[in-house]
Design a protein around this motif. Structure first.
Motif, PDB file in Angstrom:
ATOM      1  N   GLN A 244       0.594  -1.002   0.327  1.00  0.00           N
ATOM      2  CA  GLN A 244       0.186  -0.129  -0.313  1.00  0.00           C
ATOM      3  C   GLN A 244       0.727   1.337   0.244  1.00  0.00           C
ATOM      4  OE1 GLN A 244      -2.552  -1.667   3.199  1.00  0.00           O
ATOM      5  NE2 GLN A 244      -3.674   0.262   1.805  1.00  0.00           N
ATOM      6  N   ALA A 245       2.359   1.160  -0.017  1.00  0.00           N
ATOM      7  CA  ALA A 245       3.094   2.388   0.175  1.00  0.00           C
ATOM      8  C   ALA A 245       4.159   2.168  -0.605  1.00  0.00           C
ATOM      9  CB  ALA A 245       3.188   2.696   0.976  1.00  0.00           C
ATOM     10  N   VAL A 246       4.490   3.121  -2.294  1.00  0.00           N
ATOM     11  CA  VAL A 246       5.672   2.895  -2.422  1.00  0.00           C
ATOM     12  C   VAL A 246       6.190   4.607  -2.183  1.00  0.00           C
ATOM     13  CG1 VAL A 246       4.650   4.349  -4.618  1.00  0.00           C
ATOM     14  CG2 VAL A 246       6.729   2.582  -4.961  1.00  0.00           C
ATOM     15  N   ILE A 247       7.751   3.951  -2.670  1.00  0.00           N
ATOM     16  CA  ILE A 247       9.249   5.532  -2.537  1.00  0.00           C
ATOM     17  C   ILE A 247       9.454   5.371  -4.077  1.00  0.00           C
ATOM     18  CG2 ILE A 247      10.975   5.954  -1.717  1.00  0.00           C
ATOM     19  CD1 ILE A 247      10.397   5.154   0.419  1.00  0.00           C
ATOM     20  N   VAL A 248       9.244   5.972  -4.080  1.00  0.00           N
ATOM     21  CA  VAL A 248       9.526   6.562  -6.094  1.00  0.00           C
ATOM     22  C   VAL A 248      10.378   8.079  -6.135  1.00  0.00           C
ATOM     23  CG1 VAL A 248       7.835   6.916  -6.530  1.00  0.00           C
ATOM     24  CG2 VAL A 248       8.964   6.685  -8.063  1.00  0.00           C
ATOM     25  N   ALA A 249      10.783   8.130  -6.523  1.00  0.00           N
ATOM     26  CA  ALA A 249      11.585   9.595  -7.333  1.00  0.00           C
ATOM     27  C   ALA A 249      11.607  10.457  -8.893  1.00  0.00           C
ATOM     28  CB  ALA A 249      13.114   9.471  -6.919  1.00  0.00           C
ATOM     29  N   PRO A 250      10.606  10.335  -8.882  1.00  0.00           N
ATOM     30  CA  PRO A 250      10.002  10.609  -9.901  1.00  0.00           C
ATOM     31  C   PRO A 250      10.660  11.858 -11.419  1.00  0.00           C
ATOM     32  CG  PRO A 250       7.684  11.758  -9.008  1.00  0.00           C
ATOM     33  CD  PRO A 250       9.487  10.961  -8.031  1.00  0.00           C
ATOM     34  N   ASP A 273      -4.912   4.585  -5.446  1.00  0.00           N
ATOM     35  CA  ASP A 273      -6.713   4.756  -5.743  1.00  0.00           C
ATOM     36  C   ASP A 273      -6.497   3.769  -5.891  1.00  0.00           C
ATOM     37  OD1 ASP A 273      -6.281   7.822  -5.663  1.00  0.00           O
ATOM     38  OD2 ASP A 273      -6.810   7.395  -7.660  1.00  0.00           O
ATOM     39  N   GLU A 274      -6.791   2.044  -6.029  1.00  0.00           N
ATOM     40  CA  GLU A 274      -6.731   1.265  -6.210  1.00  0.00           C
ATOM     41  C   GLU A 274      -6.606   0.982  -4.820  1.00  0.00           C
ATOM     42  OE1 GLU A 274      -5.170  -0.681  -9.909  1.00  0.00           O
ATOM     43  OE2 GLU A 274      -5.555   0.975 -10.731  1.00  0.00           O
ATOM     44  N   VAL A 275      -5.533   0.800  -4.639  1.00  0.00           N
ATOM     45  CA  VAL A 275      -5.233   0.028  -2.874  1.00  0.00           C
ATOM     46  C   VAL A 275      -4.659   0.760  -1.701  1.00  0.00           C
ATOM     47  CG1 VAL A 275      -3.593  -1.747  -4.674  1.00  0.00           C
ATOM     48  CG2 VAL A 275      -2.812   0.910  -3.205  1.00  0.00           C
ATOM     49  N   ASP A 276      -5.581   1.997  -1.498  1.00  0.00           N
ATOM     50  CA  ASP A 276      -6.168   2.828  -1.305  1.00  0.00           C
ATOM     51  C   ASP A 276      -4.763   2.874  -0.338  1.00  0.00           C
ATOM     52  OD1 ASP A 276      -7.116   4.353   0.593  1.00  0.00           O
ATOM     53  OD2 ASP A 276      -7.839   3.145   2.079  1.00  0.00           O
ATOM     54  N   GLY A 277      -3.457   3.507  -1.133  1.00  0.00           N
ATOM     55  CA  GLY A 277      -2.461   3.361  -0.471  1.00  0.00           C
ATOM     56  C   GLY A 277      -1.746   4.859  -1.166  1.00  0.00           C
ATOM     57  N   ILE A 278      -0.431   5.199  -0.750  1.00  0.00           N
ATOM     58  CA  ILE A 278       0.445   5.861  -0.538  1.00  0.00           C
ATOM     59  C   ILE A 278       1.297   6.604  -1.025  1.00  0.00           C
ATOM     60  CG2 ILE A 278       1.336   5.752   1.844  1.00  0.00           C
ATOM     61  CD1 ILE A 278       1.203   8.428   2.710  1.00  0.00           C
ATOM     62  N   ILE A 279       1.737   7.524  -2.051  1.00  0.00           N
ATOM     63  CA  ILE A 279       3.003   7.461  -2.572  1.00  0.00           C
ATOM     64  C   ILE A 279       4.352   8.100  -1.725  1.00  0.00           C
ATOM     65  CG2 ILE A 279       4.338   8.477  -5.177  1.00  0.00           C
ATOM     66  CD1 ILE A 279       1.336   7.505  -6.096  1.00  0.00           C
ATOM     67  N   LEU A 280       5.055   7.963  -2.134  1.00  0.00           N
ATOM     68  CA  LEU A 280       6.751   8.765  -0.689  1.00  0.00           C
ATOM     69  C   LEU A 280       7.030   9.579  -2.128  1.00  0.00           C
ATOM     70  CD1 LEU A 280       4.967   7.419   1.410  1.00  0.00           C
ATOM     71  CD2 LEU A 280       7.632   7.743   2.144  1.00  0.00           C
ATOM     72  N   SER A 304      -3.708  14.220  -2.702  1.00  0.00           N
ATOM     73  CA  SER A 304      -4.436  12.944  -1.530  1.00  0.00           C
ATOM     74  C   SER A 304      -4.110  11.545  -1.181  1.00  0.00           C
ATOM     75  CB  SER A 304      -5.514  13.023  -1.340  1.00  0.00           C
ATOM     76  OG  SER A 304      -6.141  12.401  -2.495  1.00  0.00           O
ATOM     77  N   ARG A 305      -2.779  11.205  -2.503  1.00  0.00           N
ATOM     78  CA  ARG A 305      -1.897  10.403  -2.195  1.00  0.00           C
ATOM     79  C   ARG A 305      -0.900  10.317  -2.087  1.00  0.00           C
ATOM     80  NH1 ARG A 305      -5.463   6.806  -0.625  1.00  0.00           N
ATOM     81  NH2 ARG A 305      -7.427   6.662  -2.156  1.00  0.00           N
ATOM     82  N   VAL A 306      -0.413  11.659  -2.552  1.00  0.00           N
ATOM     83  CA  VAL A 306       1.155  11.279  -2.272  1.00  0.00           C
ATOM     84  C   VAL A 306       2.052  12.830  -1.147  1.00  0.00           C
ATOM     85  CG1 VAL A 306       3.196  12.645  -3.349  1.00  0.00           C
ATOM     86  CG2 VAL A 306       1.368  11.602  -5.110  1.00  0.00           C
ATOM     87  N   ALA A 307       2.645  12.148  -0.856  1.00  0.00           N
ATOM     88  CA  ALA A 307       3.634  12.783   0.261  1.00  0.00           C
ATOM     89  C   ALA A 307       4.531  13.339  -0.823  1.00  0.00           C
ATOM     90  CB  ALA A 307       3.999  12.183   1.341  1.00  0.00           C
TER      91      ALA A 307
END
Length: 473
Positions: A244-250, A273-280, A304-307
């Motif tokens: 439900q969480a992923v860390i990425v450097a886009p 959105d599908e997994v009700d998760g968060i993107i770091l 609402s999804r990205v920190a």
């Protein structure tokens, strides 16, 4: 002998009199000072407190102290001259009991081609010291009280405005938390994730090992997701269950240097959105793009999804220990509850950074840095092309590093041999988790490389590559 007349021992000295055998006070004091010398707590050259000062501290007569000092001088432990302080003799104590002096730190390499550092020579010393001075003089008295857990209100306001203006973020001061860097930001968010029942966090492969360690230390399991030419492969992320969480450097992935493609950005947000998760979203060197305008932060697309995680480690200096992260509203309470004791950096540092944001110094520094890094990258590419024509370079024209592909030459051997030539360079294999055959790709940084050292640095690196290739031919 030490010549420092303000040795701290002259003002404060802990003497363990209660631990000495019974006897007259002056004799117990003599044994206590001798034990402090023998243990190394009073090294050679240390200044002892004046007899009046020590007598007052011990609540005894001055005679007790002068008698103990005189006996120690007769034994060869102390020396005293008229008009000068009493000091520990350079020959006092046993070599077996005196602690060895600490080894001096290794000097930095002359040619720093490793990734991770900005141009430390360009740190705005004058502006920073002036800002610190002004903060100390002008700060309101309440600012010297307990720190606001989320960071000083002025910095949160000014930084939020900066992120909206320069990164296209969708944040407010209430969404913004000041911390000691992106590692601490990941730690705080990971604690909240664990408290909310999340067990696994996806990370980019290859990627920074410290990120995986931080996730593990927080009690979560890092799951590696491969990166290709368009960035994180979202289809591989979708294939994993329980994440439900992923860390990425886009904006600029480390260490491959790829930029997350627009379609992948949309896919990643849809996955969250599908997994009700968060993107770091790590955004440390996103300000440095040289062939076009920097890409906007993904956080602005889905607040609402990205920190959004950032710091000054790549723009000013990692030594400042100033970072920040923005919090989606859903996770704000959980992050506060999971980190009740965490505090932001010192208030004067926060106020100094606030001043650099408000007076435009920080923006001007970024613009000057972009020009400097672009010119340095161009010079580095020209030298690599001239001296290593068979090697291939990859990575977007952004950030502070690039990849150098060596064909069949062992990168680890090149790194070791280059170090002997005063050249520090990275090995791509060190950023992978999978056990693979020896790699042949170097991670070449240019952030902290002196402009005058580009040519010779590449010459020495090329010589190391040639020697390794010859040895393995």
């Amino acid at each position: 002998m030490l010549e420092n007349q303000s040795n701290p021992a002259a003002e404060m000295l802990l003497l363990l009199l209660d631990g000495q055998a019974a006897g007259p006070l002056h004799d117990r004091l003599r044994r206590a000072v001798r034990a402090a010398i023998a243990s190394g707590r009073l090294p050679a050259g240390s200044t002892l407190p004046p007899s009046r000062t020590l007598a007052a501290d011990l609540g005894c007569s001055r005679w007790v102290v002068t008698e103990a000092y005189a006996q120690l001088a007769a034994e060869g432990y102390l020396e005293s001259r008229t008009g000068s302080a009493t000091r520990v003799r350079s020959s006092a104590g046993s070599a077996a009991t005196r602690p060895a002096p600490p080894a001096p730190p290794a000097p930095p390499p002359r040619f720093d081609l490793a990734p991770g550092l900005p141009d430390l020579r360009a740190f705005p010393r004058h502006h920073w010291s002036a800002a610190i001075h002004r903060a100390g003089v002008r700060a309101a008295y309440p600012d010297f009280g307990h720190l606001e857990p989320a960071g000083h209100r002025d910095l949160r306001r000014t930084l939020a405005e900066h992120l909206v203006r320069s990164r296209g973020a969708a944040v407010t001061p209430n969404d913004t938390i000041i911390c000691a860097g992106t590692t601490e930001a990941v730690t705080r968010i990971a604690r909240a994730l664990r408290a909310c029942g999340v067990t696994h966090v996806a990370v980019e492969e290859p990627g920074w090992p410290g990120t995986r360690d931080t996730i593990t230390d927080a009690g979560l399991v890092p799951v590696s997701i491969d990166v290709d030419g368009d960035g994180l492969q979202v289809d591989l992320l979708r294939a994993q269950s329980g994440i439900q969480a992923v860390i990425v450097a886009p904006a600029h992935q480390f260490p491959t240097g790829t930029v997350l493609a627009p379609a992948r950005r949309a896919e990643l947000i849809a996955w969250a959105d599908e997994v009700d998760g968060i993107i770091l979203e790590e955004d440390k060197d996103a300000d440095f793009r040289y062939d076009r305008r920097p890409v906007a932060a993904m956080q602005g697309m889905a607040p609402s999804r990205v920190a959004l995680l950032g710091s000054l480690s790549k723009t000013l200096s990692p030594a400042l220990r100033i970072g920040w992260f923005t919090v989606p509203h859903r996770w704000a309470a959980a992050i506060r509850a999971a980190n009740p004791m965490e505090l932001p950096p010192p208030v004067l540092d926060q106020l100094a950074f606030t001043a650099l944001l408000e007076n435009g110094v920080y923006d001007r520094h970024l613009r000057a840095s972009r020009r400097r890094y672009r010119a340095r990258r161009d010079a580095l590419l020209a030298e690599l092309s001239r001296q290593l024509p068979a090697a291939r370079v990859s990575g977007a024209a952004a950030g502070l590093h690039l990849l150098l592909h060596l064909g069949d030459t062992d990168a680890a051997s090149v790194v070791a041999l280059a170090a002997k030539e005063d050249v520090r360079v990275g090995n791509l294999a060190d950023y992978r988790t999978a056990t693979e055959p020896a790699g042949s790709t170097l991670v070449v940084g240019y952030g902290n490389l002196a402009d005058s050292g580009v040519s010779e640095g590449v010459t020495r690196l090329a010589a190391a590559i040639d020697r390794v290739a010859t040895m393995h031919a």
